[in-house]
Scaffold this motif. Sequence first.
Motif, mmCIF file in Angstrom:
data_model
loop_
_atom_site.group_PDB
_atom_site.id
_atom_site.type_symbol
_atom_site.label_atom_id
_atom_site.label_comp_id
_atom_site.label_asym_id
_atom_site.label_seq_id
_atom_site.Cartn_x
_atom_site.Cartn_y
_atom_site.Cartn_z
ATOM 1 N N ILE A 132 -8.608 9.359 -4.701
ATOM 2 C CA ILE A 132 -7.930 10.332 -5.619
ATOM 3 C C ILE A 132 -7.822 9.315 -6.874
ATOM 4 O O ILE A 132 -6.993 8.048 -6.501
ATOM 5 C CB ILE A 132 -7.648 11.218 -4.962
ATOM 6 C CG1 ILE A 132 -6.365 10.175 -3.758
ATOM 7 C CG2 ILE A 132 -8.175 12.281 -4.026
ATOM 8 C CD1 ILE A 132 -5.376 10.956 -3.617
ATOM 9 N N PHE B 280 -1.252 14.030 4.008
ATOM 10 C CA PHE B 280 -2.503 12.899 4.366
ATOM 11 C C PHE B 280 -2.409 12.349 5.520
ATOM 12 O O PHE B 280 -1.500 12.521 6.345
ATOM 13 C CB PHE B 280 -2.051 11.547 3.176
ATOM 14 C CG PHE B 280 -2.820 10.689 3.181
ATOM 15 C CD1 PHE B 280 -4.251 10.500 2.360
ATOM 16 C CD2 PHE B 280 -2.193 8.979 3.077
ATOM 17 C CE1 PHE B 280 -5.064 9.781 2.633
ATOM 18 C CE2 PHE B 280 -3.387 7.985 3.335
ATOM 19 C CZ PHE B 280 -4.583 8.891 3.425
ATOM 20 N N LYS C 93 -3.413 4.858 -6.063
ATOM 21 C CA LYS C 93 -4.256 6.645 -6.709
ATOM 22 C C LYS C 93 -3.970 6.316 -7.773
ATOM 23 O O LYS C 93 -4.230 5.439 -9.088
ATOM 24 C CB LYS C 93 -3.532 7.826 -6.316
ATOM 25 C CG LYS C 93 -3.651 7.458 -4.140
ATOM 26 C CD LYS C 93 -5.054 7.622 -4.020
ATOM 27 C CE LYS C 93 -4.809 7.246 -2.786
ATOM 28 N NZ LYS C 93 -3.829 8.170 -1.471
ATOM 29 N N CYS D 221 -0.214 9.837 6.826
ATOM 30 C CA CYS D 221 1.057 10.654 6.960
ATOM 31 C C CYS D 221 1.641 11.005 8.024
ATOM 32 O O CYS D 221 2.526 11.252 8.277
ATOM 33 C CB CYS D 221 1.936 10.722 5.710
ATOM 34 S SG CYS D 221 1.901 9.462 3.926
ATOM 35 N N ASP E 244 6.330 12.231 -1.040
ATOM 36 C CA ASP E 244 5.226 11.104 -1.178
ATOM 37 C C ASP E 244 5.013 12.432 -2.614
ATOM 38 O O ASP E 244 3.957 13.493 -2.456
ATOM 39 C CB ASP E 244 4.839 11.911 -0.299
ATOM 40 C CG ASP E 244 2.825 11.286 -0.118
ATOM 41 O OD1 ASP E 244 2.916 10.815 -1.040
ATOM 42 O OD2 ASP E 244 2.542 10.919 0.701
ATOM 43 N N SER F 227 1.603 5.991 -3.332
ATOM 44 C CA SER F 227 0.275 5.465 -2.540
ATOM 45 C C SER F 227 0.181 5.150 -4.496
ATOM 46 O O SER F 227 -0.370 6.153 -5.100
ATOM 47 C CB SER F 227 -0.562 6.073 -2.359
ATOM 48 O OG SER F 227 -1.757 5.582 -3.117
ATOM 49 N N PHE G 181 0.058 12.878 -6.109
ATOM 50 C CA PHE G 181 -0.419 13.237 -7.101
ATOM 51 C C PHE G 181 -0.289 14.049 -7.867
ATOM 52 O O PHE G 181 -1.042 14.603 -8.473
ATOM 53 C CB PHE G 181 -0.870 14.486 -5.933
ATOM 54 C CG PHE G 181 -2.497 14.798 -4.827
ATOM 55 C CD1 PHE G 181 -2.380 13.848 -3.908
ATOM 56 C CD2 PHE G 181 -2.978 16.177 -4.385
ATOM 57 C CE1 PHE G 181 -3.698 13.156 -3.197
ATOM 58 C CE2 PHE G 181 -3.709 16.076 -3.659
ATOM 59 C CZ PHE G 181 -4.193 15.313 -2.873
ATOM 60 N N MET H 275 5.842 4.412 2.481
ATOM 61 C CA MET H 275 5.760 5.498 3.020
ATOM 62 C C MET H 275 6.204 4.971 4.838
ATOM 63 O O MET H 275 7.476 5.494 5.170
ATOM 64 C CB MET H 275 4.866 6.372 3.985
ATOM 65 C CG MET H 275 3.946 7.225 2.976
ATOM 66 S SD MET H 275 5.088 7.877 1.478
ATOM 67 C CE MET H 275 3.950 7.791 -0.323
ATOM 68 N N ASN I 216 -2.044 16.717 0.596
ATOM 69 C CA ASN I 216 -3.630 16.922 0.469
ATOM 70 C C ASN I 216 -3.936 16.608 2.166
ATOM 71 O O ASN I 216 -3.591 16.362 2.855
ATOM 72 C CB ASN I 216 -3.050 14.983 0.659
ATOM 73 C CG ASN I 216 -4.497 14.773 0.273
ATOM 74 O OD1 ASN I 216 -5.970 14.962 0.874
ATOM 75 N ND2 ASN I 216 -4.408 13.221 0.230
ATOM 76 N N THR J 251 0.375 -1.638 0.081
ATOM 77 C CA THR J 251 -0.223 0.015 0.237
ATOM 78 C C THR J 251 0.772 2.053 -0.398
ATOM 79 O O THR J 251 1.868 1.360 -0.075
ATOM 80 C CB THR J 251 -0.472 0.086 1.198
ATOM 81 O OG1 THR J 251 -0.176 0.331 2.270
ATOM 82 C CG2 THR J 251 -1.957 -1.151 1.248
ATOM 83 N N GLY J 252 0.462 2.591 -0.337
ATOM 84 C CA GLY J 252 1.127 3.555 -0.538
ATOM 85 C C GLY J 252 1.197 3.693 1.696
ATOM 86 O O GLY J 252 2.444 3.993 1.469
ATOM 87 N N MET J 253 0.728 3.425 1.997
ATOM 88 C CA MET J 253 0.742 3.962 3.232
ATOM 89 C C MET J 253 2.108 2.898 4.009
ATOM 90 O O MET J 253 3.411 2.740 5.127
ATOM 91 C CB MET J 253 0.835 3.656 4.943
ATOM 92 C CG MET J 253 -0.742 4.881 4.844
ATOM 93 S SD MET J 253 -0.066 6.685 3.938
ATOM 94 C CE MET J 253 1.151 5.919 5.853
ATOM 95 N N GLU K 30 4.399 16.303 0.639
ATOM 96 C CA GLU K 30 4.384 15.650 -0.197
ATOM 97 C C GLU K 30 4.117 17.333 -1.262
ATOM 98 O O GLU K 30 3.821 18.611 -0.488
ATOM 99 C CB GLU K 30 2.903 15.551 -0.179
ATOM 100 C CG GLU K 30 2.609 14.621 0.593
ATOM 101 C CD GLU K 30 0.815 14.180 1.397
ATOM 102 O OE1 GLU K 30 -0.221 15.183 0.822
ATOM 103 O OE2 GLU K 30 0.450 13.850 1.975
#
Length: 401
Positions: A343, A120, A217, A123, A192, A214, A195, A99, A167, A94-96, A163
Motif C-alpha cells: 500500500i 495490520f 508505505k 501488529c 501506528d 511503516s 495509513f 512496532m 488496516n 521495517t515498519g514491524m 492504527e
Amino acid sequence: MKKDTGQDRSITGKWRPATQAVRGGTWRSEHGETSEALFLTSGYTYDDAETVAARFAGDEAGMTYSRLQNPTVAMLEERIALMEGAEACRVQATGMAAMTTALLCQLSAGDHVVAARAAFGSCRWLTDNLLPRFGIETSTIDSRDNAAWEAAIRPNTKVVFFETPANPTMDIVDMDFVCALARAHNIVTVVDNAFATAALQRPLDFGADVVAYSATKLMEGQGRVLAGAVCGSEAFINEKLLPFQRNTGPNLSPFNAWVVHKGLETLDLRAMRQSENALQVGRFLEGRVPALLYPGLASHPQHDLAARQMKAFGPIFSFLVENRAQAFALLNALELVDISNNIGDSRSLMTHPASTTHASMGQDARDEMGVVEGMLRVNIGLEDPLDIIDDLDQALAKAGL
Ligand SMILES: *Cc1c(COP(=O)(O)O)cnc(C)c1O
C-alpha cells in the motif's frame, strides 16, 4: 556556500510539515551538495585514540559506529521528527521493527497492553502471540468504541496501541478521547500512523505520546525499500527506545534511509493527489459493490470523526463483494491495477486481505475484526483516475458485478 540550516531547530522549527518533508533535517557535508549525501559506511576513523575514547565516553559528539549513528540516517530522523512535530525520532529497518521496538522498549513482564482488534496482521501477531510469551498481558478491543477503551484499562496497563485508519477495515479511533483517557491513567499511547503519515494526520497534535511508522508505505511511496520510524519525546527516545535499539540492532540501512529521503520530497503532493483519486474512484465503486469502507465518503459511519482528524483521507480503502470466488475473479480480471499486497505506492494495487496480509492471524481474529472473505483492499495510485475507473468497471463486469 549557503548556510546549512537544516539541523538548526531555531530555524526549521517554524516550517510547516510540507516544507519539513523537503528540507527539514538537511545536513550538508563540506561540499554543499544539494541532494542528501549517502554515507554508506558501517564505521568511522579517528585522528587519534583520545578522540575515539572521548566519543565512547560521551564526552565528545561524533560518530562511532553505524548501529549507533550515521549521518544519512540522522538526517532522516530529524526530518521525520520535524514533520511529526516530535522532539525526537529513530528509524528502523521495517515498519514491524518499529512496532516491536516501540512496544518492547517500554514493556516488562507483568504489564498490560490494550490494543485495537482491527490492525495490520503482524501488529495483531505482536499483541496476540509475542507479548504474552514474555509475560505481558494484552486485551484487544473494538477501537471505534470509546467505552471499550475505558473498560479495558487495568491498574497495570502501560500502553494503548492502535492504527487509525486501521488496516484493512478502515476503523477510526477518536484520538482526542483515547489519548486523554490514557494520559489520565499514566498510560503511553502508541499510534501506528502508516495509513495517514504526517502529511494527512499528526497524532501528537491529538495527545498521542509515540507515533510509529511503516515508512515502507506512503512515506517512501514508490515501492522500493522497507523502513520504519518511531517518534516521541526526547525522554522517551533517549531513555526507553535508544538503549533497546542500540543493543538489539533493528537499524535502517543508510541506503534505504536515502531512498526514503527521496520519497519524502514528494510525500505531500502524493498524499493529497492519491487522496483525491481515491475519493473519485470510491464514489464510482460505491454504487457498484455491496459495501465500501472509505472514511472520506459520507457513507462511512465515522466520516465526521475522520474529517476532524485528517487533512485528507489517504489512498487506501476496502470494499466488499459476495465471497472469495468473486473477489478472486475481480482480481484476476484487472488489466491496469496490479494484484499486490503493498500500500502507499504510486501505483494502484489491490489485494484480498483474508488470504494475504491477514491470513496468518487465523479465522477467529479475522471474524472478530470483520475481515470477511469477500473483502478487497485497494491502494489508489497516481494514474489518471478515469483509467483506474475504466479498469475496475471492466473487471467488475467480468466478476458479475
Ligand atoms: C505495512 C504495515 C506495517 C508493517 O510495516 P513493514 O514496513 O511492512 O514492516 C505495520 N502497520 C501497518 C498499519 C502497515 O500497513
